[in-house]
Design a protein around this motif. Structure first.
Motif, PDB file in Angstrom:
ATOM      1  N   LEU A 124      59.956  65.109  98.290  1.00 54.30           N
ATOM      2  CA  LEU A 124      58.572  64.646  99.070  1.00 54.30           C
ATOM      3  C   LEU A 124      57.926  63.146  98.725  1.00 54.30           C
ATOM      4  O   LEU A 124      56.895  63.237  98.246  1.00 54.30           O
ATOM      5  CB  LEU A 124      57.481  65.838  98.805  1.00 54.30           C
ATOM      6  N   MET A 125      58.767  62.314  98.909  1.00 59.28           N
ATOM      7  CA  MET A 125      58.520  60.980  98.766  1.00 59.28           C
ATOM      8  C   MET A 125      57.040  60.519  99.230  1.00 59.28           C
ATOM      9  O   MET A 125      56.731  61.084 100.242  1.00 59.28           O
ATOM     10  CB  MET A 125      59.607  60.023  99.011  1.00 59.28           C
ATOM     11  N   ASP A 126      56.535  59.577  98.522  1.00 56.70           N
ATOM     12  CA  ASP A 126      55.192  58.983  99.119  1.00 56.70           C
ATOM     13  C   ASP A 126      55.535  57.981 100.342  1.00 56.70           C
ATOM     14  O   ASP A 126      56.190  57.455 100.270  1.00 56.70           O
ATOM     15  CB  ASP A 126      54.454  57.996  98.155  1.00 56.70           C
ATOM     16  N   LEU A 127      54.747  58.288 101.483  1.00 52.41           N
ATOM     17  CA  LEU A 127      54.822  57.459 102.365  1.00 52.41           C
ATOM     18  C   LEU A 127      53.360  57.268 103.077  1.00 52.41           C
ATOM     19  O   LEU A 127      52.543  58.086 102.933  1.00 52.41           O
ATOM     20  CB  LEU A 127      55.782  58.566 103.514  1.00 52.41           C
ATOM     21  N   PRO A 128      53.530  55.999 103.672  1.00 50.98           N
ATOM     22  CA  PRO A 128      51.977  55.712 104.235  1.00 50.98           C
ATOM     23  C   PRO A 128      51.418  56.628 105.229  1.00 50.98           C
ATOM     24  O   PRO A 128      52.168  56.863 106.337  1.00 50.98           O
ATOM     25  CB  PRO A 128      52.305  54.204 104.882  1.00 50.98           C
TER      26      PRO A 128
END
Length: 630
Positions: free
Chosen positions: A478-482
């Motif tokens: 669940l990567m950090d995304l803008p």
């Protein structure tokens, strides 16, 4: 007569002073001799060690390649208190309130500094940069839980050094001037970190102490020192990447059957002539060619000569120069990320593991941390166990046929995973709408994942089918995304989160069970009133608006658990939000690897596989097809 003689001597001042000085020197030398007999080593070195200049709050620590000690200046006399051995300062004992950070030069690595932490001639060491601080604190906490305080941490950047000092963790400056950020496996910075380990071993072995060196992404699960003491003849005891057990008890691996690499994430060195020579040659080898990986260099040197067995039943083998005695720690109890998290070898063999090293995983540092959390062997900060929006969990409902029926092959594996992906997708949507942190369900796999072609599980390993697989086998954490492009961030927790003893009671006790029901059936209607304390019956196929309206009444409840995610959510009404959500979660899945006899051999998981008629698991046919499904 004796009194008259004393009076005659005392009347002669020079003679009196000479005799008095001789007697005083004799007393001091006798005291030093007794001190040496009691505490071992060179007594004059011990006096220097315990002098105020080397107090337990002012360690001299940075790696000093020029000198292993700092002698007293000429004319400096040790205090009488210096002759008494001081207690080892406990780990976690904070600096005095109001005190200042000592100058960085006092953190040089010297023999005196190490001697403050040594017990039974053993020092346990790890190292890292600030990005690994939580791993380092976890590493330290597990050791101190066993009452082990003879440890040191090498700081590769000043930020980590200061942070550890103020937490009461014994630390020294490695002088590496590393970045404080995380590093990718195989990157130039990753290789630099590995080389620093080799340089550190080369510096520390001449101090004369046994060195148990361990990577900070490993966790101690049991006091390893009694096990190591069982092999006093061993010059080196090292962990390995062995996946197939060569022994079924807690003896050393049968070196003749070990086919995988010796892993330098956990190994113990005794300060013998052979190990010092090996450390120096290892360092020189790496300095001669920057392309040599530190672990490969270690393996190559030990295999210059391997065999025969050391006499007796120890399981040791002569290696390197034919003199060095090597032992291979059993992978069943000094575990890799595969033997512990995938095979659960220690459980099947009914053994108590000593350590696990988070190797054989697929999502970098985040994946390592998540695996340790899944196993409930990672100490997080208290705020991790609470969330302002609360938590959302659900009970998975996997049909038995998907788990057990038919052959274990690519098709049956993907059928099982895809079913779970669809449930998780619904749970992510509801968690996003309710602004809650999702507690992931256990994830079941029918096939193992590796970096190379294999038939599903490796022959000879103890991998069961199906098995509870780590989340990084499927997910990319669940990567950090803008948020502007991908909508609100969705936090998550590991599947074992609600069972963790560190979860506060006030969180555990704030619980709502949501039982999905068919609208129109008895007792199933739209309401925010519970049918019984802590239980809410809620219709399937509910809309975005209904979910937000009903559960706004339960915003103060910490844990909401759905009985299932099957047909729980009808879909988004806000199409802009839905588009952003889809763009976010499409990026959450990774790959399975690898198909035999096909290049490339990986197959992409797809969060929206069910929207593609005729979707089948297959590797990319061309390089143009080799991309994520978005």
């Amino acid at each position: 007569m004796a009194w008259n003689l004393f009076q005659d001597i005392s009347n002669s001042k020079p003679l009196f002073l000479a005799i008095y000085g001789t007697v005083l020197i004799g007393i001091i030398c006798s005291s030093v001799y007794v001190f040496s007999a009691l505490y071992g080593g060179n007594a004059f070195d011990q006096i220097t060690l315990f002098s105020p200049a080397y107090s337990t709050t002012q360690h001299s620590t940075r790696v000093d390649h020029a000198s292993n000690s700092e002698p007293m200046t000429r004319g400096e006399a040790p205090s009488l208190s210096a002759l008494k051995p001081q207690r080892m300062k406990p780990v976690w004992e904070l600096p005095p309130p109001g005190s200042k950070m000592p100058p960085l030069k006092t953190f040089r690595l010297t023999k005196e500094l190490v001697s403050h932490r040594v017990k039974d001639n053993v020092i346990i060491v790890t190292f890292g940069n600030y990005a690994f601080m939580d791993f380092i604190l976890n590493w330290v906490k597990h050791l101190t839980d066993f009452g082990i305080h003879n440890l040191l941490v090498g700081a590769m950047d000043t930020k980590l050094l200061k942070a550890l000092y103020w937490k009461g963790v014994p630390v020294f400056d490695m002088g590496s001037h590393m970045s404080t950020r995380d590093v990718d496996w195989g990157s130039p910075t990753f290789h630099k970190i590995g080389r620093e380990k080799v340089f550190l071993i080369d510096v520390m072995l001449p101090f004369g102490y046994e060195l148990l060196m361990c990577d900070s992404d490993a966790v101690w699960l049991k006091n390893p020192l009694p096990y190591i003491a069982r092999y006093p003849e061993a010059d080196i005891l090292t962990s390995t990447d062995q996946l197939i057990p060569t022994v079924i008890g807690d003896r050393l691996e049968n070196w003749q059957e070990v086919t995988d690499a010796y892993n330098i994430g956990i190994f113990h060195w005794r300060p013998t002539d052979s190990t010092k020579k090996l450390a120096k040659e290892w360092k020189e080898l790496l300095l001669s060619d920057e392309n040599i990986w530190d672990q490969n260099g270690f393996n190559d040197l030990l295999h210059i000569q391997l065999g025969p067995d050391v006499e007796g039943e120890s399981g040791l083998v002569y290696a390197y120069d034919g003199i060095l005695k090597l032992g291979l720690l059993p992978a069943s109890i000094f575990c890799s990320g595969h033997t512990y998290f995938v095979q659960a070898m220690h459980q099947q063999l009914r053994l108590e593991p000593y350590a696990v090293h988070t190797t054989f995983q697929y999502s970098g540092t985040v994946g390592k941390r998540h695996r340790l959390r899944e196993a409930m062997i990672f100490y997080d900060q208290p705020e991790y166990y609470d969330s302002s929006g609360g938590f959302l969990s659900f009970k998975p409902s996997i049909p038995k046929s998907l788990l057990l029926d038919g052959e274990h092959n690519i098709e049956s594996h993907f059928s099982l995973i895809n079913y779970q992906i669809k449930e998780i997708r619904s749970a992510l949507a509801i968690a996003s709408l309710l602004n809650r942190t999702l507690v992931m369900p256990p994830l079941w796999c029918r096939l193992d994942r590796l970096w190379f072609p294999h038939p599903g599980v490796l022959p000879g390993t103890m991998t069961r089918q199906p098995f509870l697989c780590p989340l990084d086998h499927v997910d990319v954490m669940l990567m950090d995304l803008p948020e502007v492009k991908f909508g609100p961030r969705i936090d998550f927790r590991e599947y074992s989160f609600l069972d963790n003893p560190l979860l506060p009671e006030q969180v555990k006790e704030s619980w709502l069970d949501v039982q999905l029901c068919q609208e129109g059936s008895q007792g199933c209607h739209i309401t925010n009133e519970t049918s019984q304390p802590g239980v809410l019956r809620f219709p399937k196929h509910s809309s975005e608006e209904l979910l937000k309206t009903v559960f706004s009444s339960f915003k103060d409840i910490k844990i909401i658990q759905f009985s299932s995610m099957q047909d729980a959510f009808q879909g988004f009404a806000d199409k802009t939000r839905e588009k952003k959500f889809r763009e976010r979660v499409k990026r959450y899945t990774g790959i399975w690897c690898c198909v035999e006899n096909h290049i490339p051999g990986h197959i992409y998981y797809d969060m929206y596989w069910d929207e593609k008629p005729g979707w089948k698991p297959a590797p990319p046919k061309t390089s143009e097809d080799d991309h994520q499904p978005w």
